[in-house]
Design a protein around this motif. Structure first.
Motif, PDB file in Angstrom:
ATOM      1  N   ASP A 185      -7.278   2.246  -1.648  1.00 23.62           N
ATOM      2  CA  ASP A 185      -7.638   2.297  -0.244  1.00 23.62           C
ATOM      3  C   ASP A 185      -8.724   1.310   0.154  1.00 23.62           C
ATOM      4  O   ASP A 185      -8.725   0.879   1.290  1.00 23.62           O
ATOM      5  CB  ASP A 185      -8.170   3.916  -0.231  1.00 23.62           C
ATOM      6  N   ALA A 187      -7.856   3.927   6.081  1.00 24.36           N
ATOM      7  CA  ALA A 187      -7.793   3.835   4.491  1.00 24.36           C
ATOM      8  C   ALA A 187      -9.018   4.097   4.085  1.00 24.36           C
ATOM      9  O   ALA A 187      -9.385   4.668   3.107  1.00 24.36           O
ATOM     10  CB  ALA A 187      -7.102   2.386   4.252  1.00 24.36           C
ATOM     11  N   ARG A 227       0.798  -1.070   0.091  1.00 22.85           N
ATOM     12  CA  ARG A 227       0.088   0.127  -0.086  1.00 22.85           C
ATOM     13  C   ARG A 227       0.853   1.170  -0.001  1.00 22.85           C
ATOM     14  O   ARG A 227       0.459   2.120  -0.672  1.00 22.85           O
ATOM     15  CB  ARG A 227      -0.925   0.168   1.146  1.00 22.85           C
TER      16      ARG A 227
END
Length: 208
Positions: A191, A91, A30
């Motif tokens: 996300d 997120a 990420r």
């Protein structure tokens, strides 16, 4: 003395463990995708630092106390699960906000290397499975009931090196696609997916 064959075997086991999909893998991916290779590498170095701590305390027998104590293990497990859930929810909130203000000029927030390093370190240290892993692994490669300090440091250094190299490679590979991931729409999907996975890992750890 740890032989060359033992070191190769140890490196192989640690590498397979590092490559296994889990919270460490997700958080490096990420950060590398969203914030670039530097953030991804910093996250990997934070994880490698956590690996060093677990390897040393396992060799010294401290981690075995954690693994043997139901109360201590549960505390670490629940705190770690809560932290993963926090990162995941954060997120998901970011994805939701981006969904409401999705424009071509949307400013995408990035994570600074130090913050990425800290998140990698905390994620690894609060994963009780790392303690169990090294408690089971380290004694297999340390000779005698009282392992020498040089053996402990050698194996710990190898664990750190393997972990750091693997996550550096991963961060560089994912970082090559940073331009693709900086698209607001793609970032929203990223996300959402990673946030959901992190929350799922938190729930899994808490209920395991």
């Amino acid at each position: 003395m740890v032989s060359g064959v033992q070191m190769l075997a140890f490196v192989g086991v640690v590498l397979l463990a590092a490559m296994a999909p889990g919270p460490d893998f997700i958080i490096v991916t990420r950060h590398a995708a969203v914030s670039g290779r530097r953030a991804g590498i910093a996250t990997g170095l934070g994880i490698a630092s956590g690996v060093f701590v677990w390897a040393v305390v396992a060799a010294l027998g401290v981690a075995s106390l954690l693994a043997a104590s139901a109360i201590a293990f549960t505390i670490v497990k629940l705190v770690g699960a809560a932290y993963l859930a926090y990162l995941g929810i954060k997120a998901l909130i970011g994805a939701w906000r981006r969904g409401e203000t999705l424009t071509a000029t949307t400013q995408l927030s990035t994570v600074r290397p130090w913050v990425a390093f800290r998140q990698g370190l905390i994620t690894n240290l609060l994963n009780p499975k790392c303690a169990v892993f090294f408690v089971a692994l380290m004694p297999q490669f340390l000779s005698g009931t009282s392992p020498r300090l040089d053996q402990t440091l050698l194996l710990s250094a190898l664990a750190v090196m393997v972990t750091a190299i693997w996550f550096t490679v991963l961060a560089n590979l994912v970082g090559l696609l940073k331009r693709f991931f900086t698209s607001a729409k793609v970032r929203r999907v990223m996300d959402t997916v990673t946030g959901t996975i992190l929350v799922a890992f938190g729930i899994k750890i808490a209920t395991d």
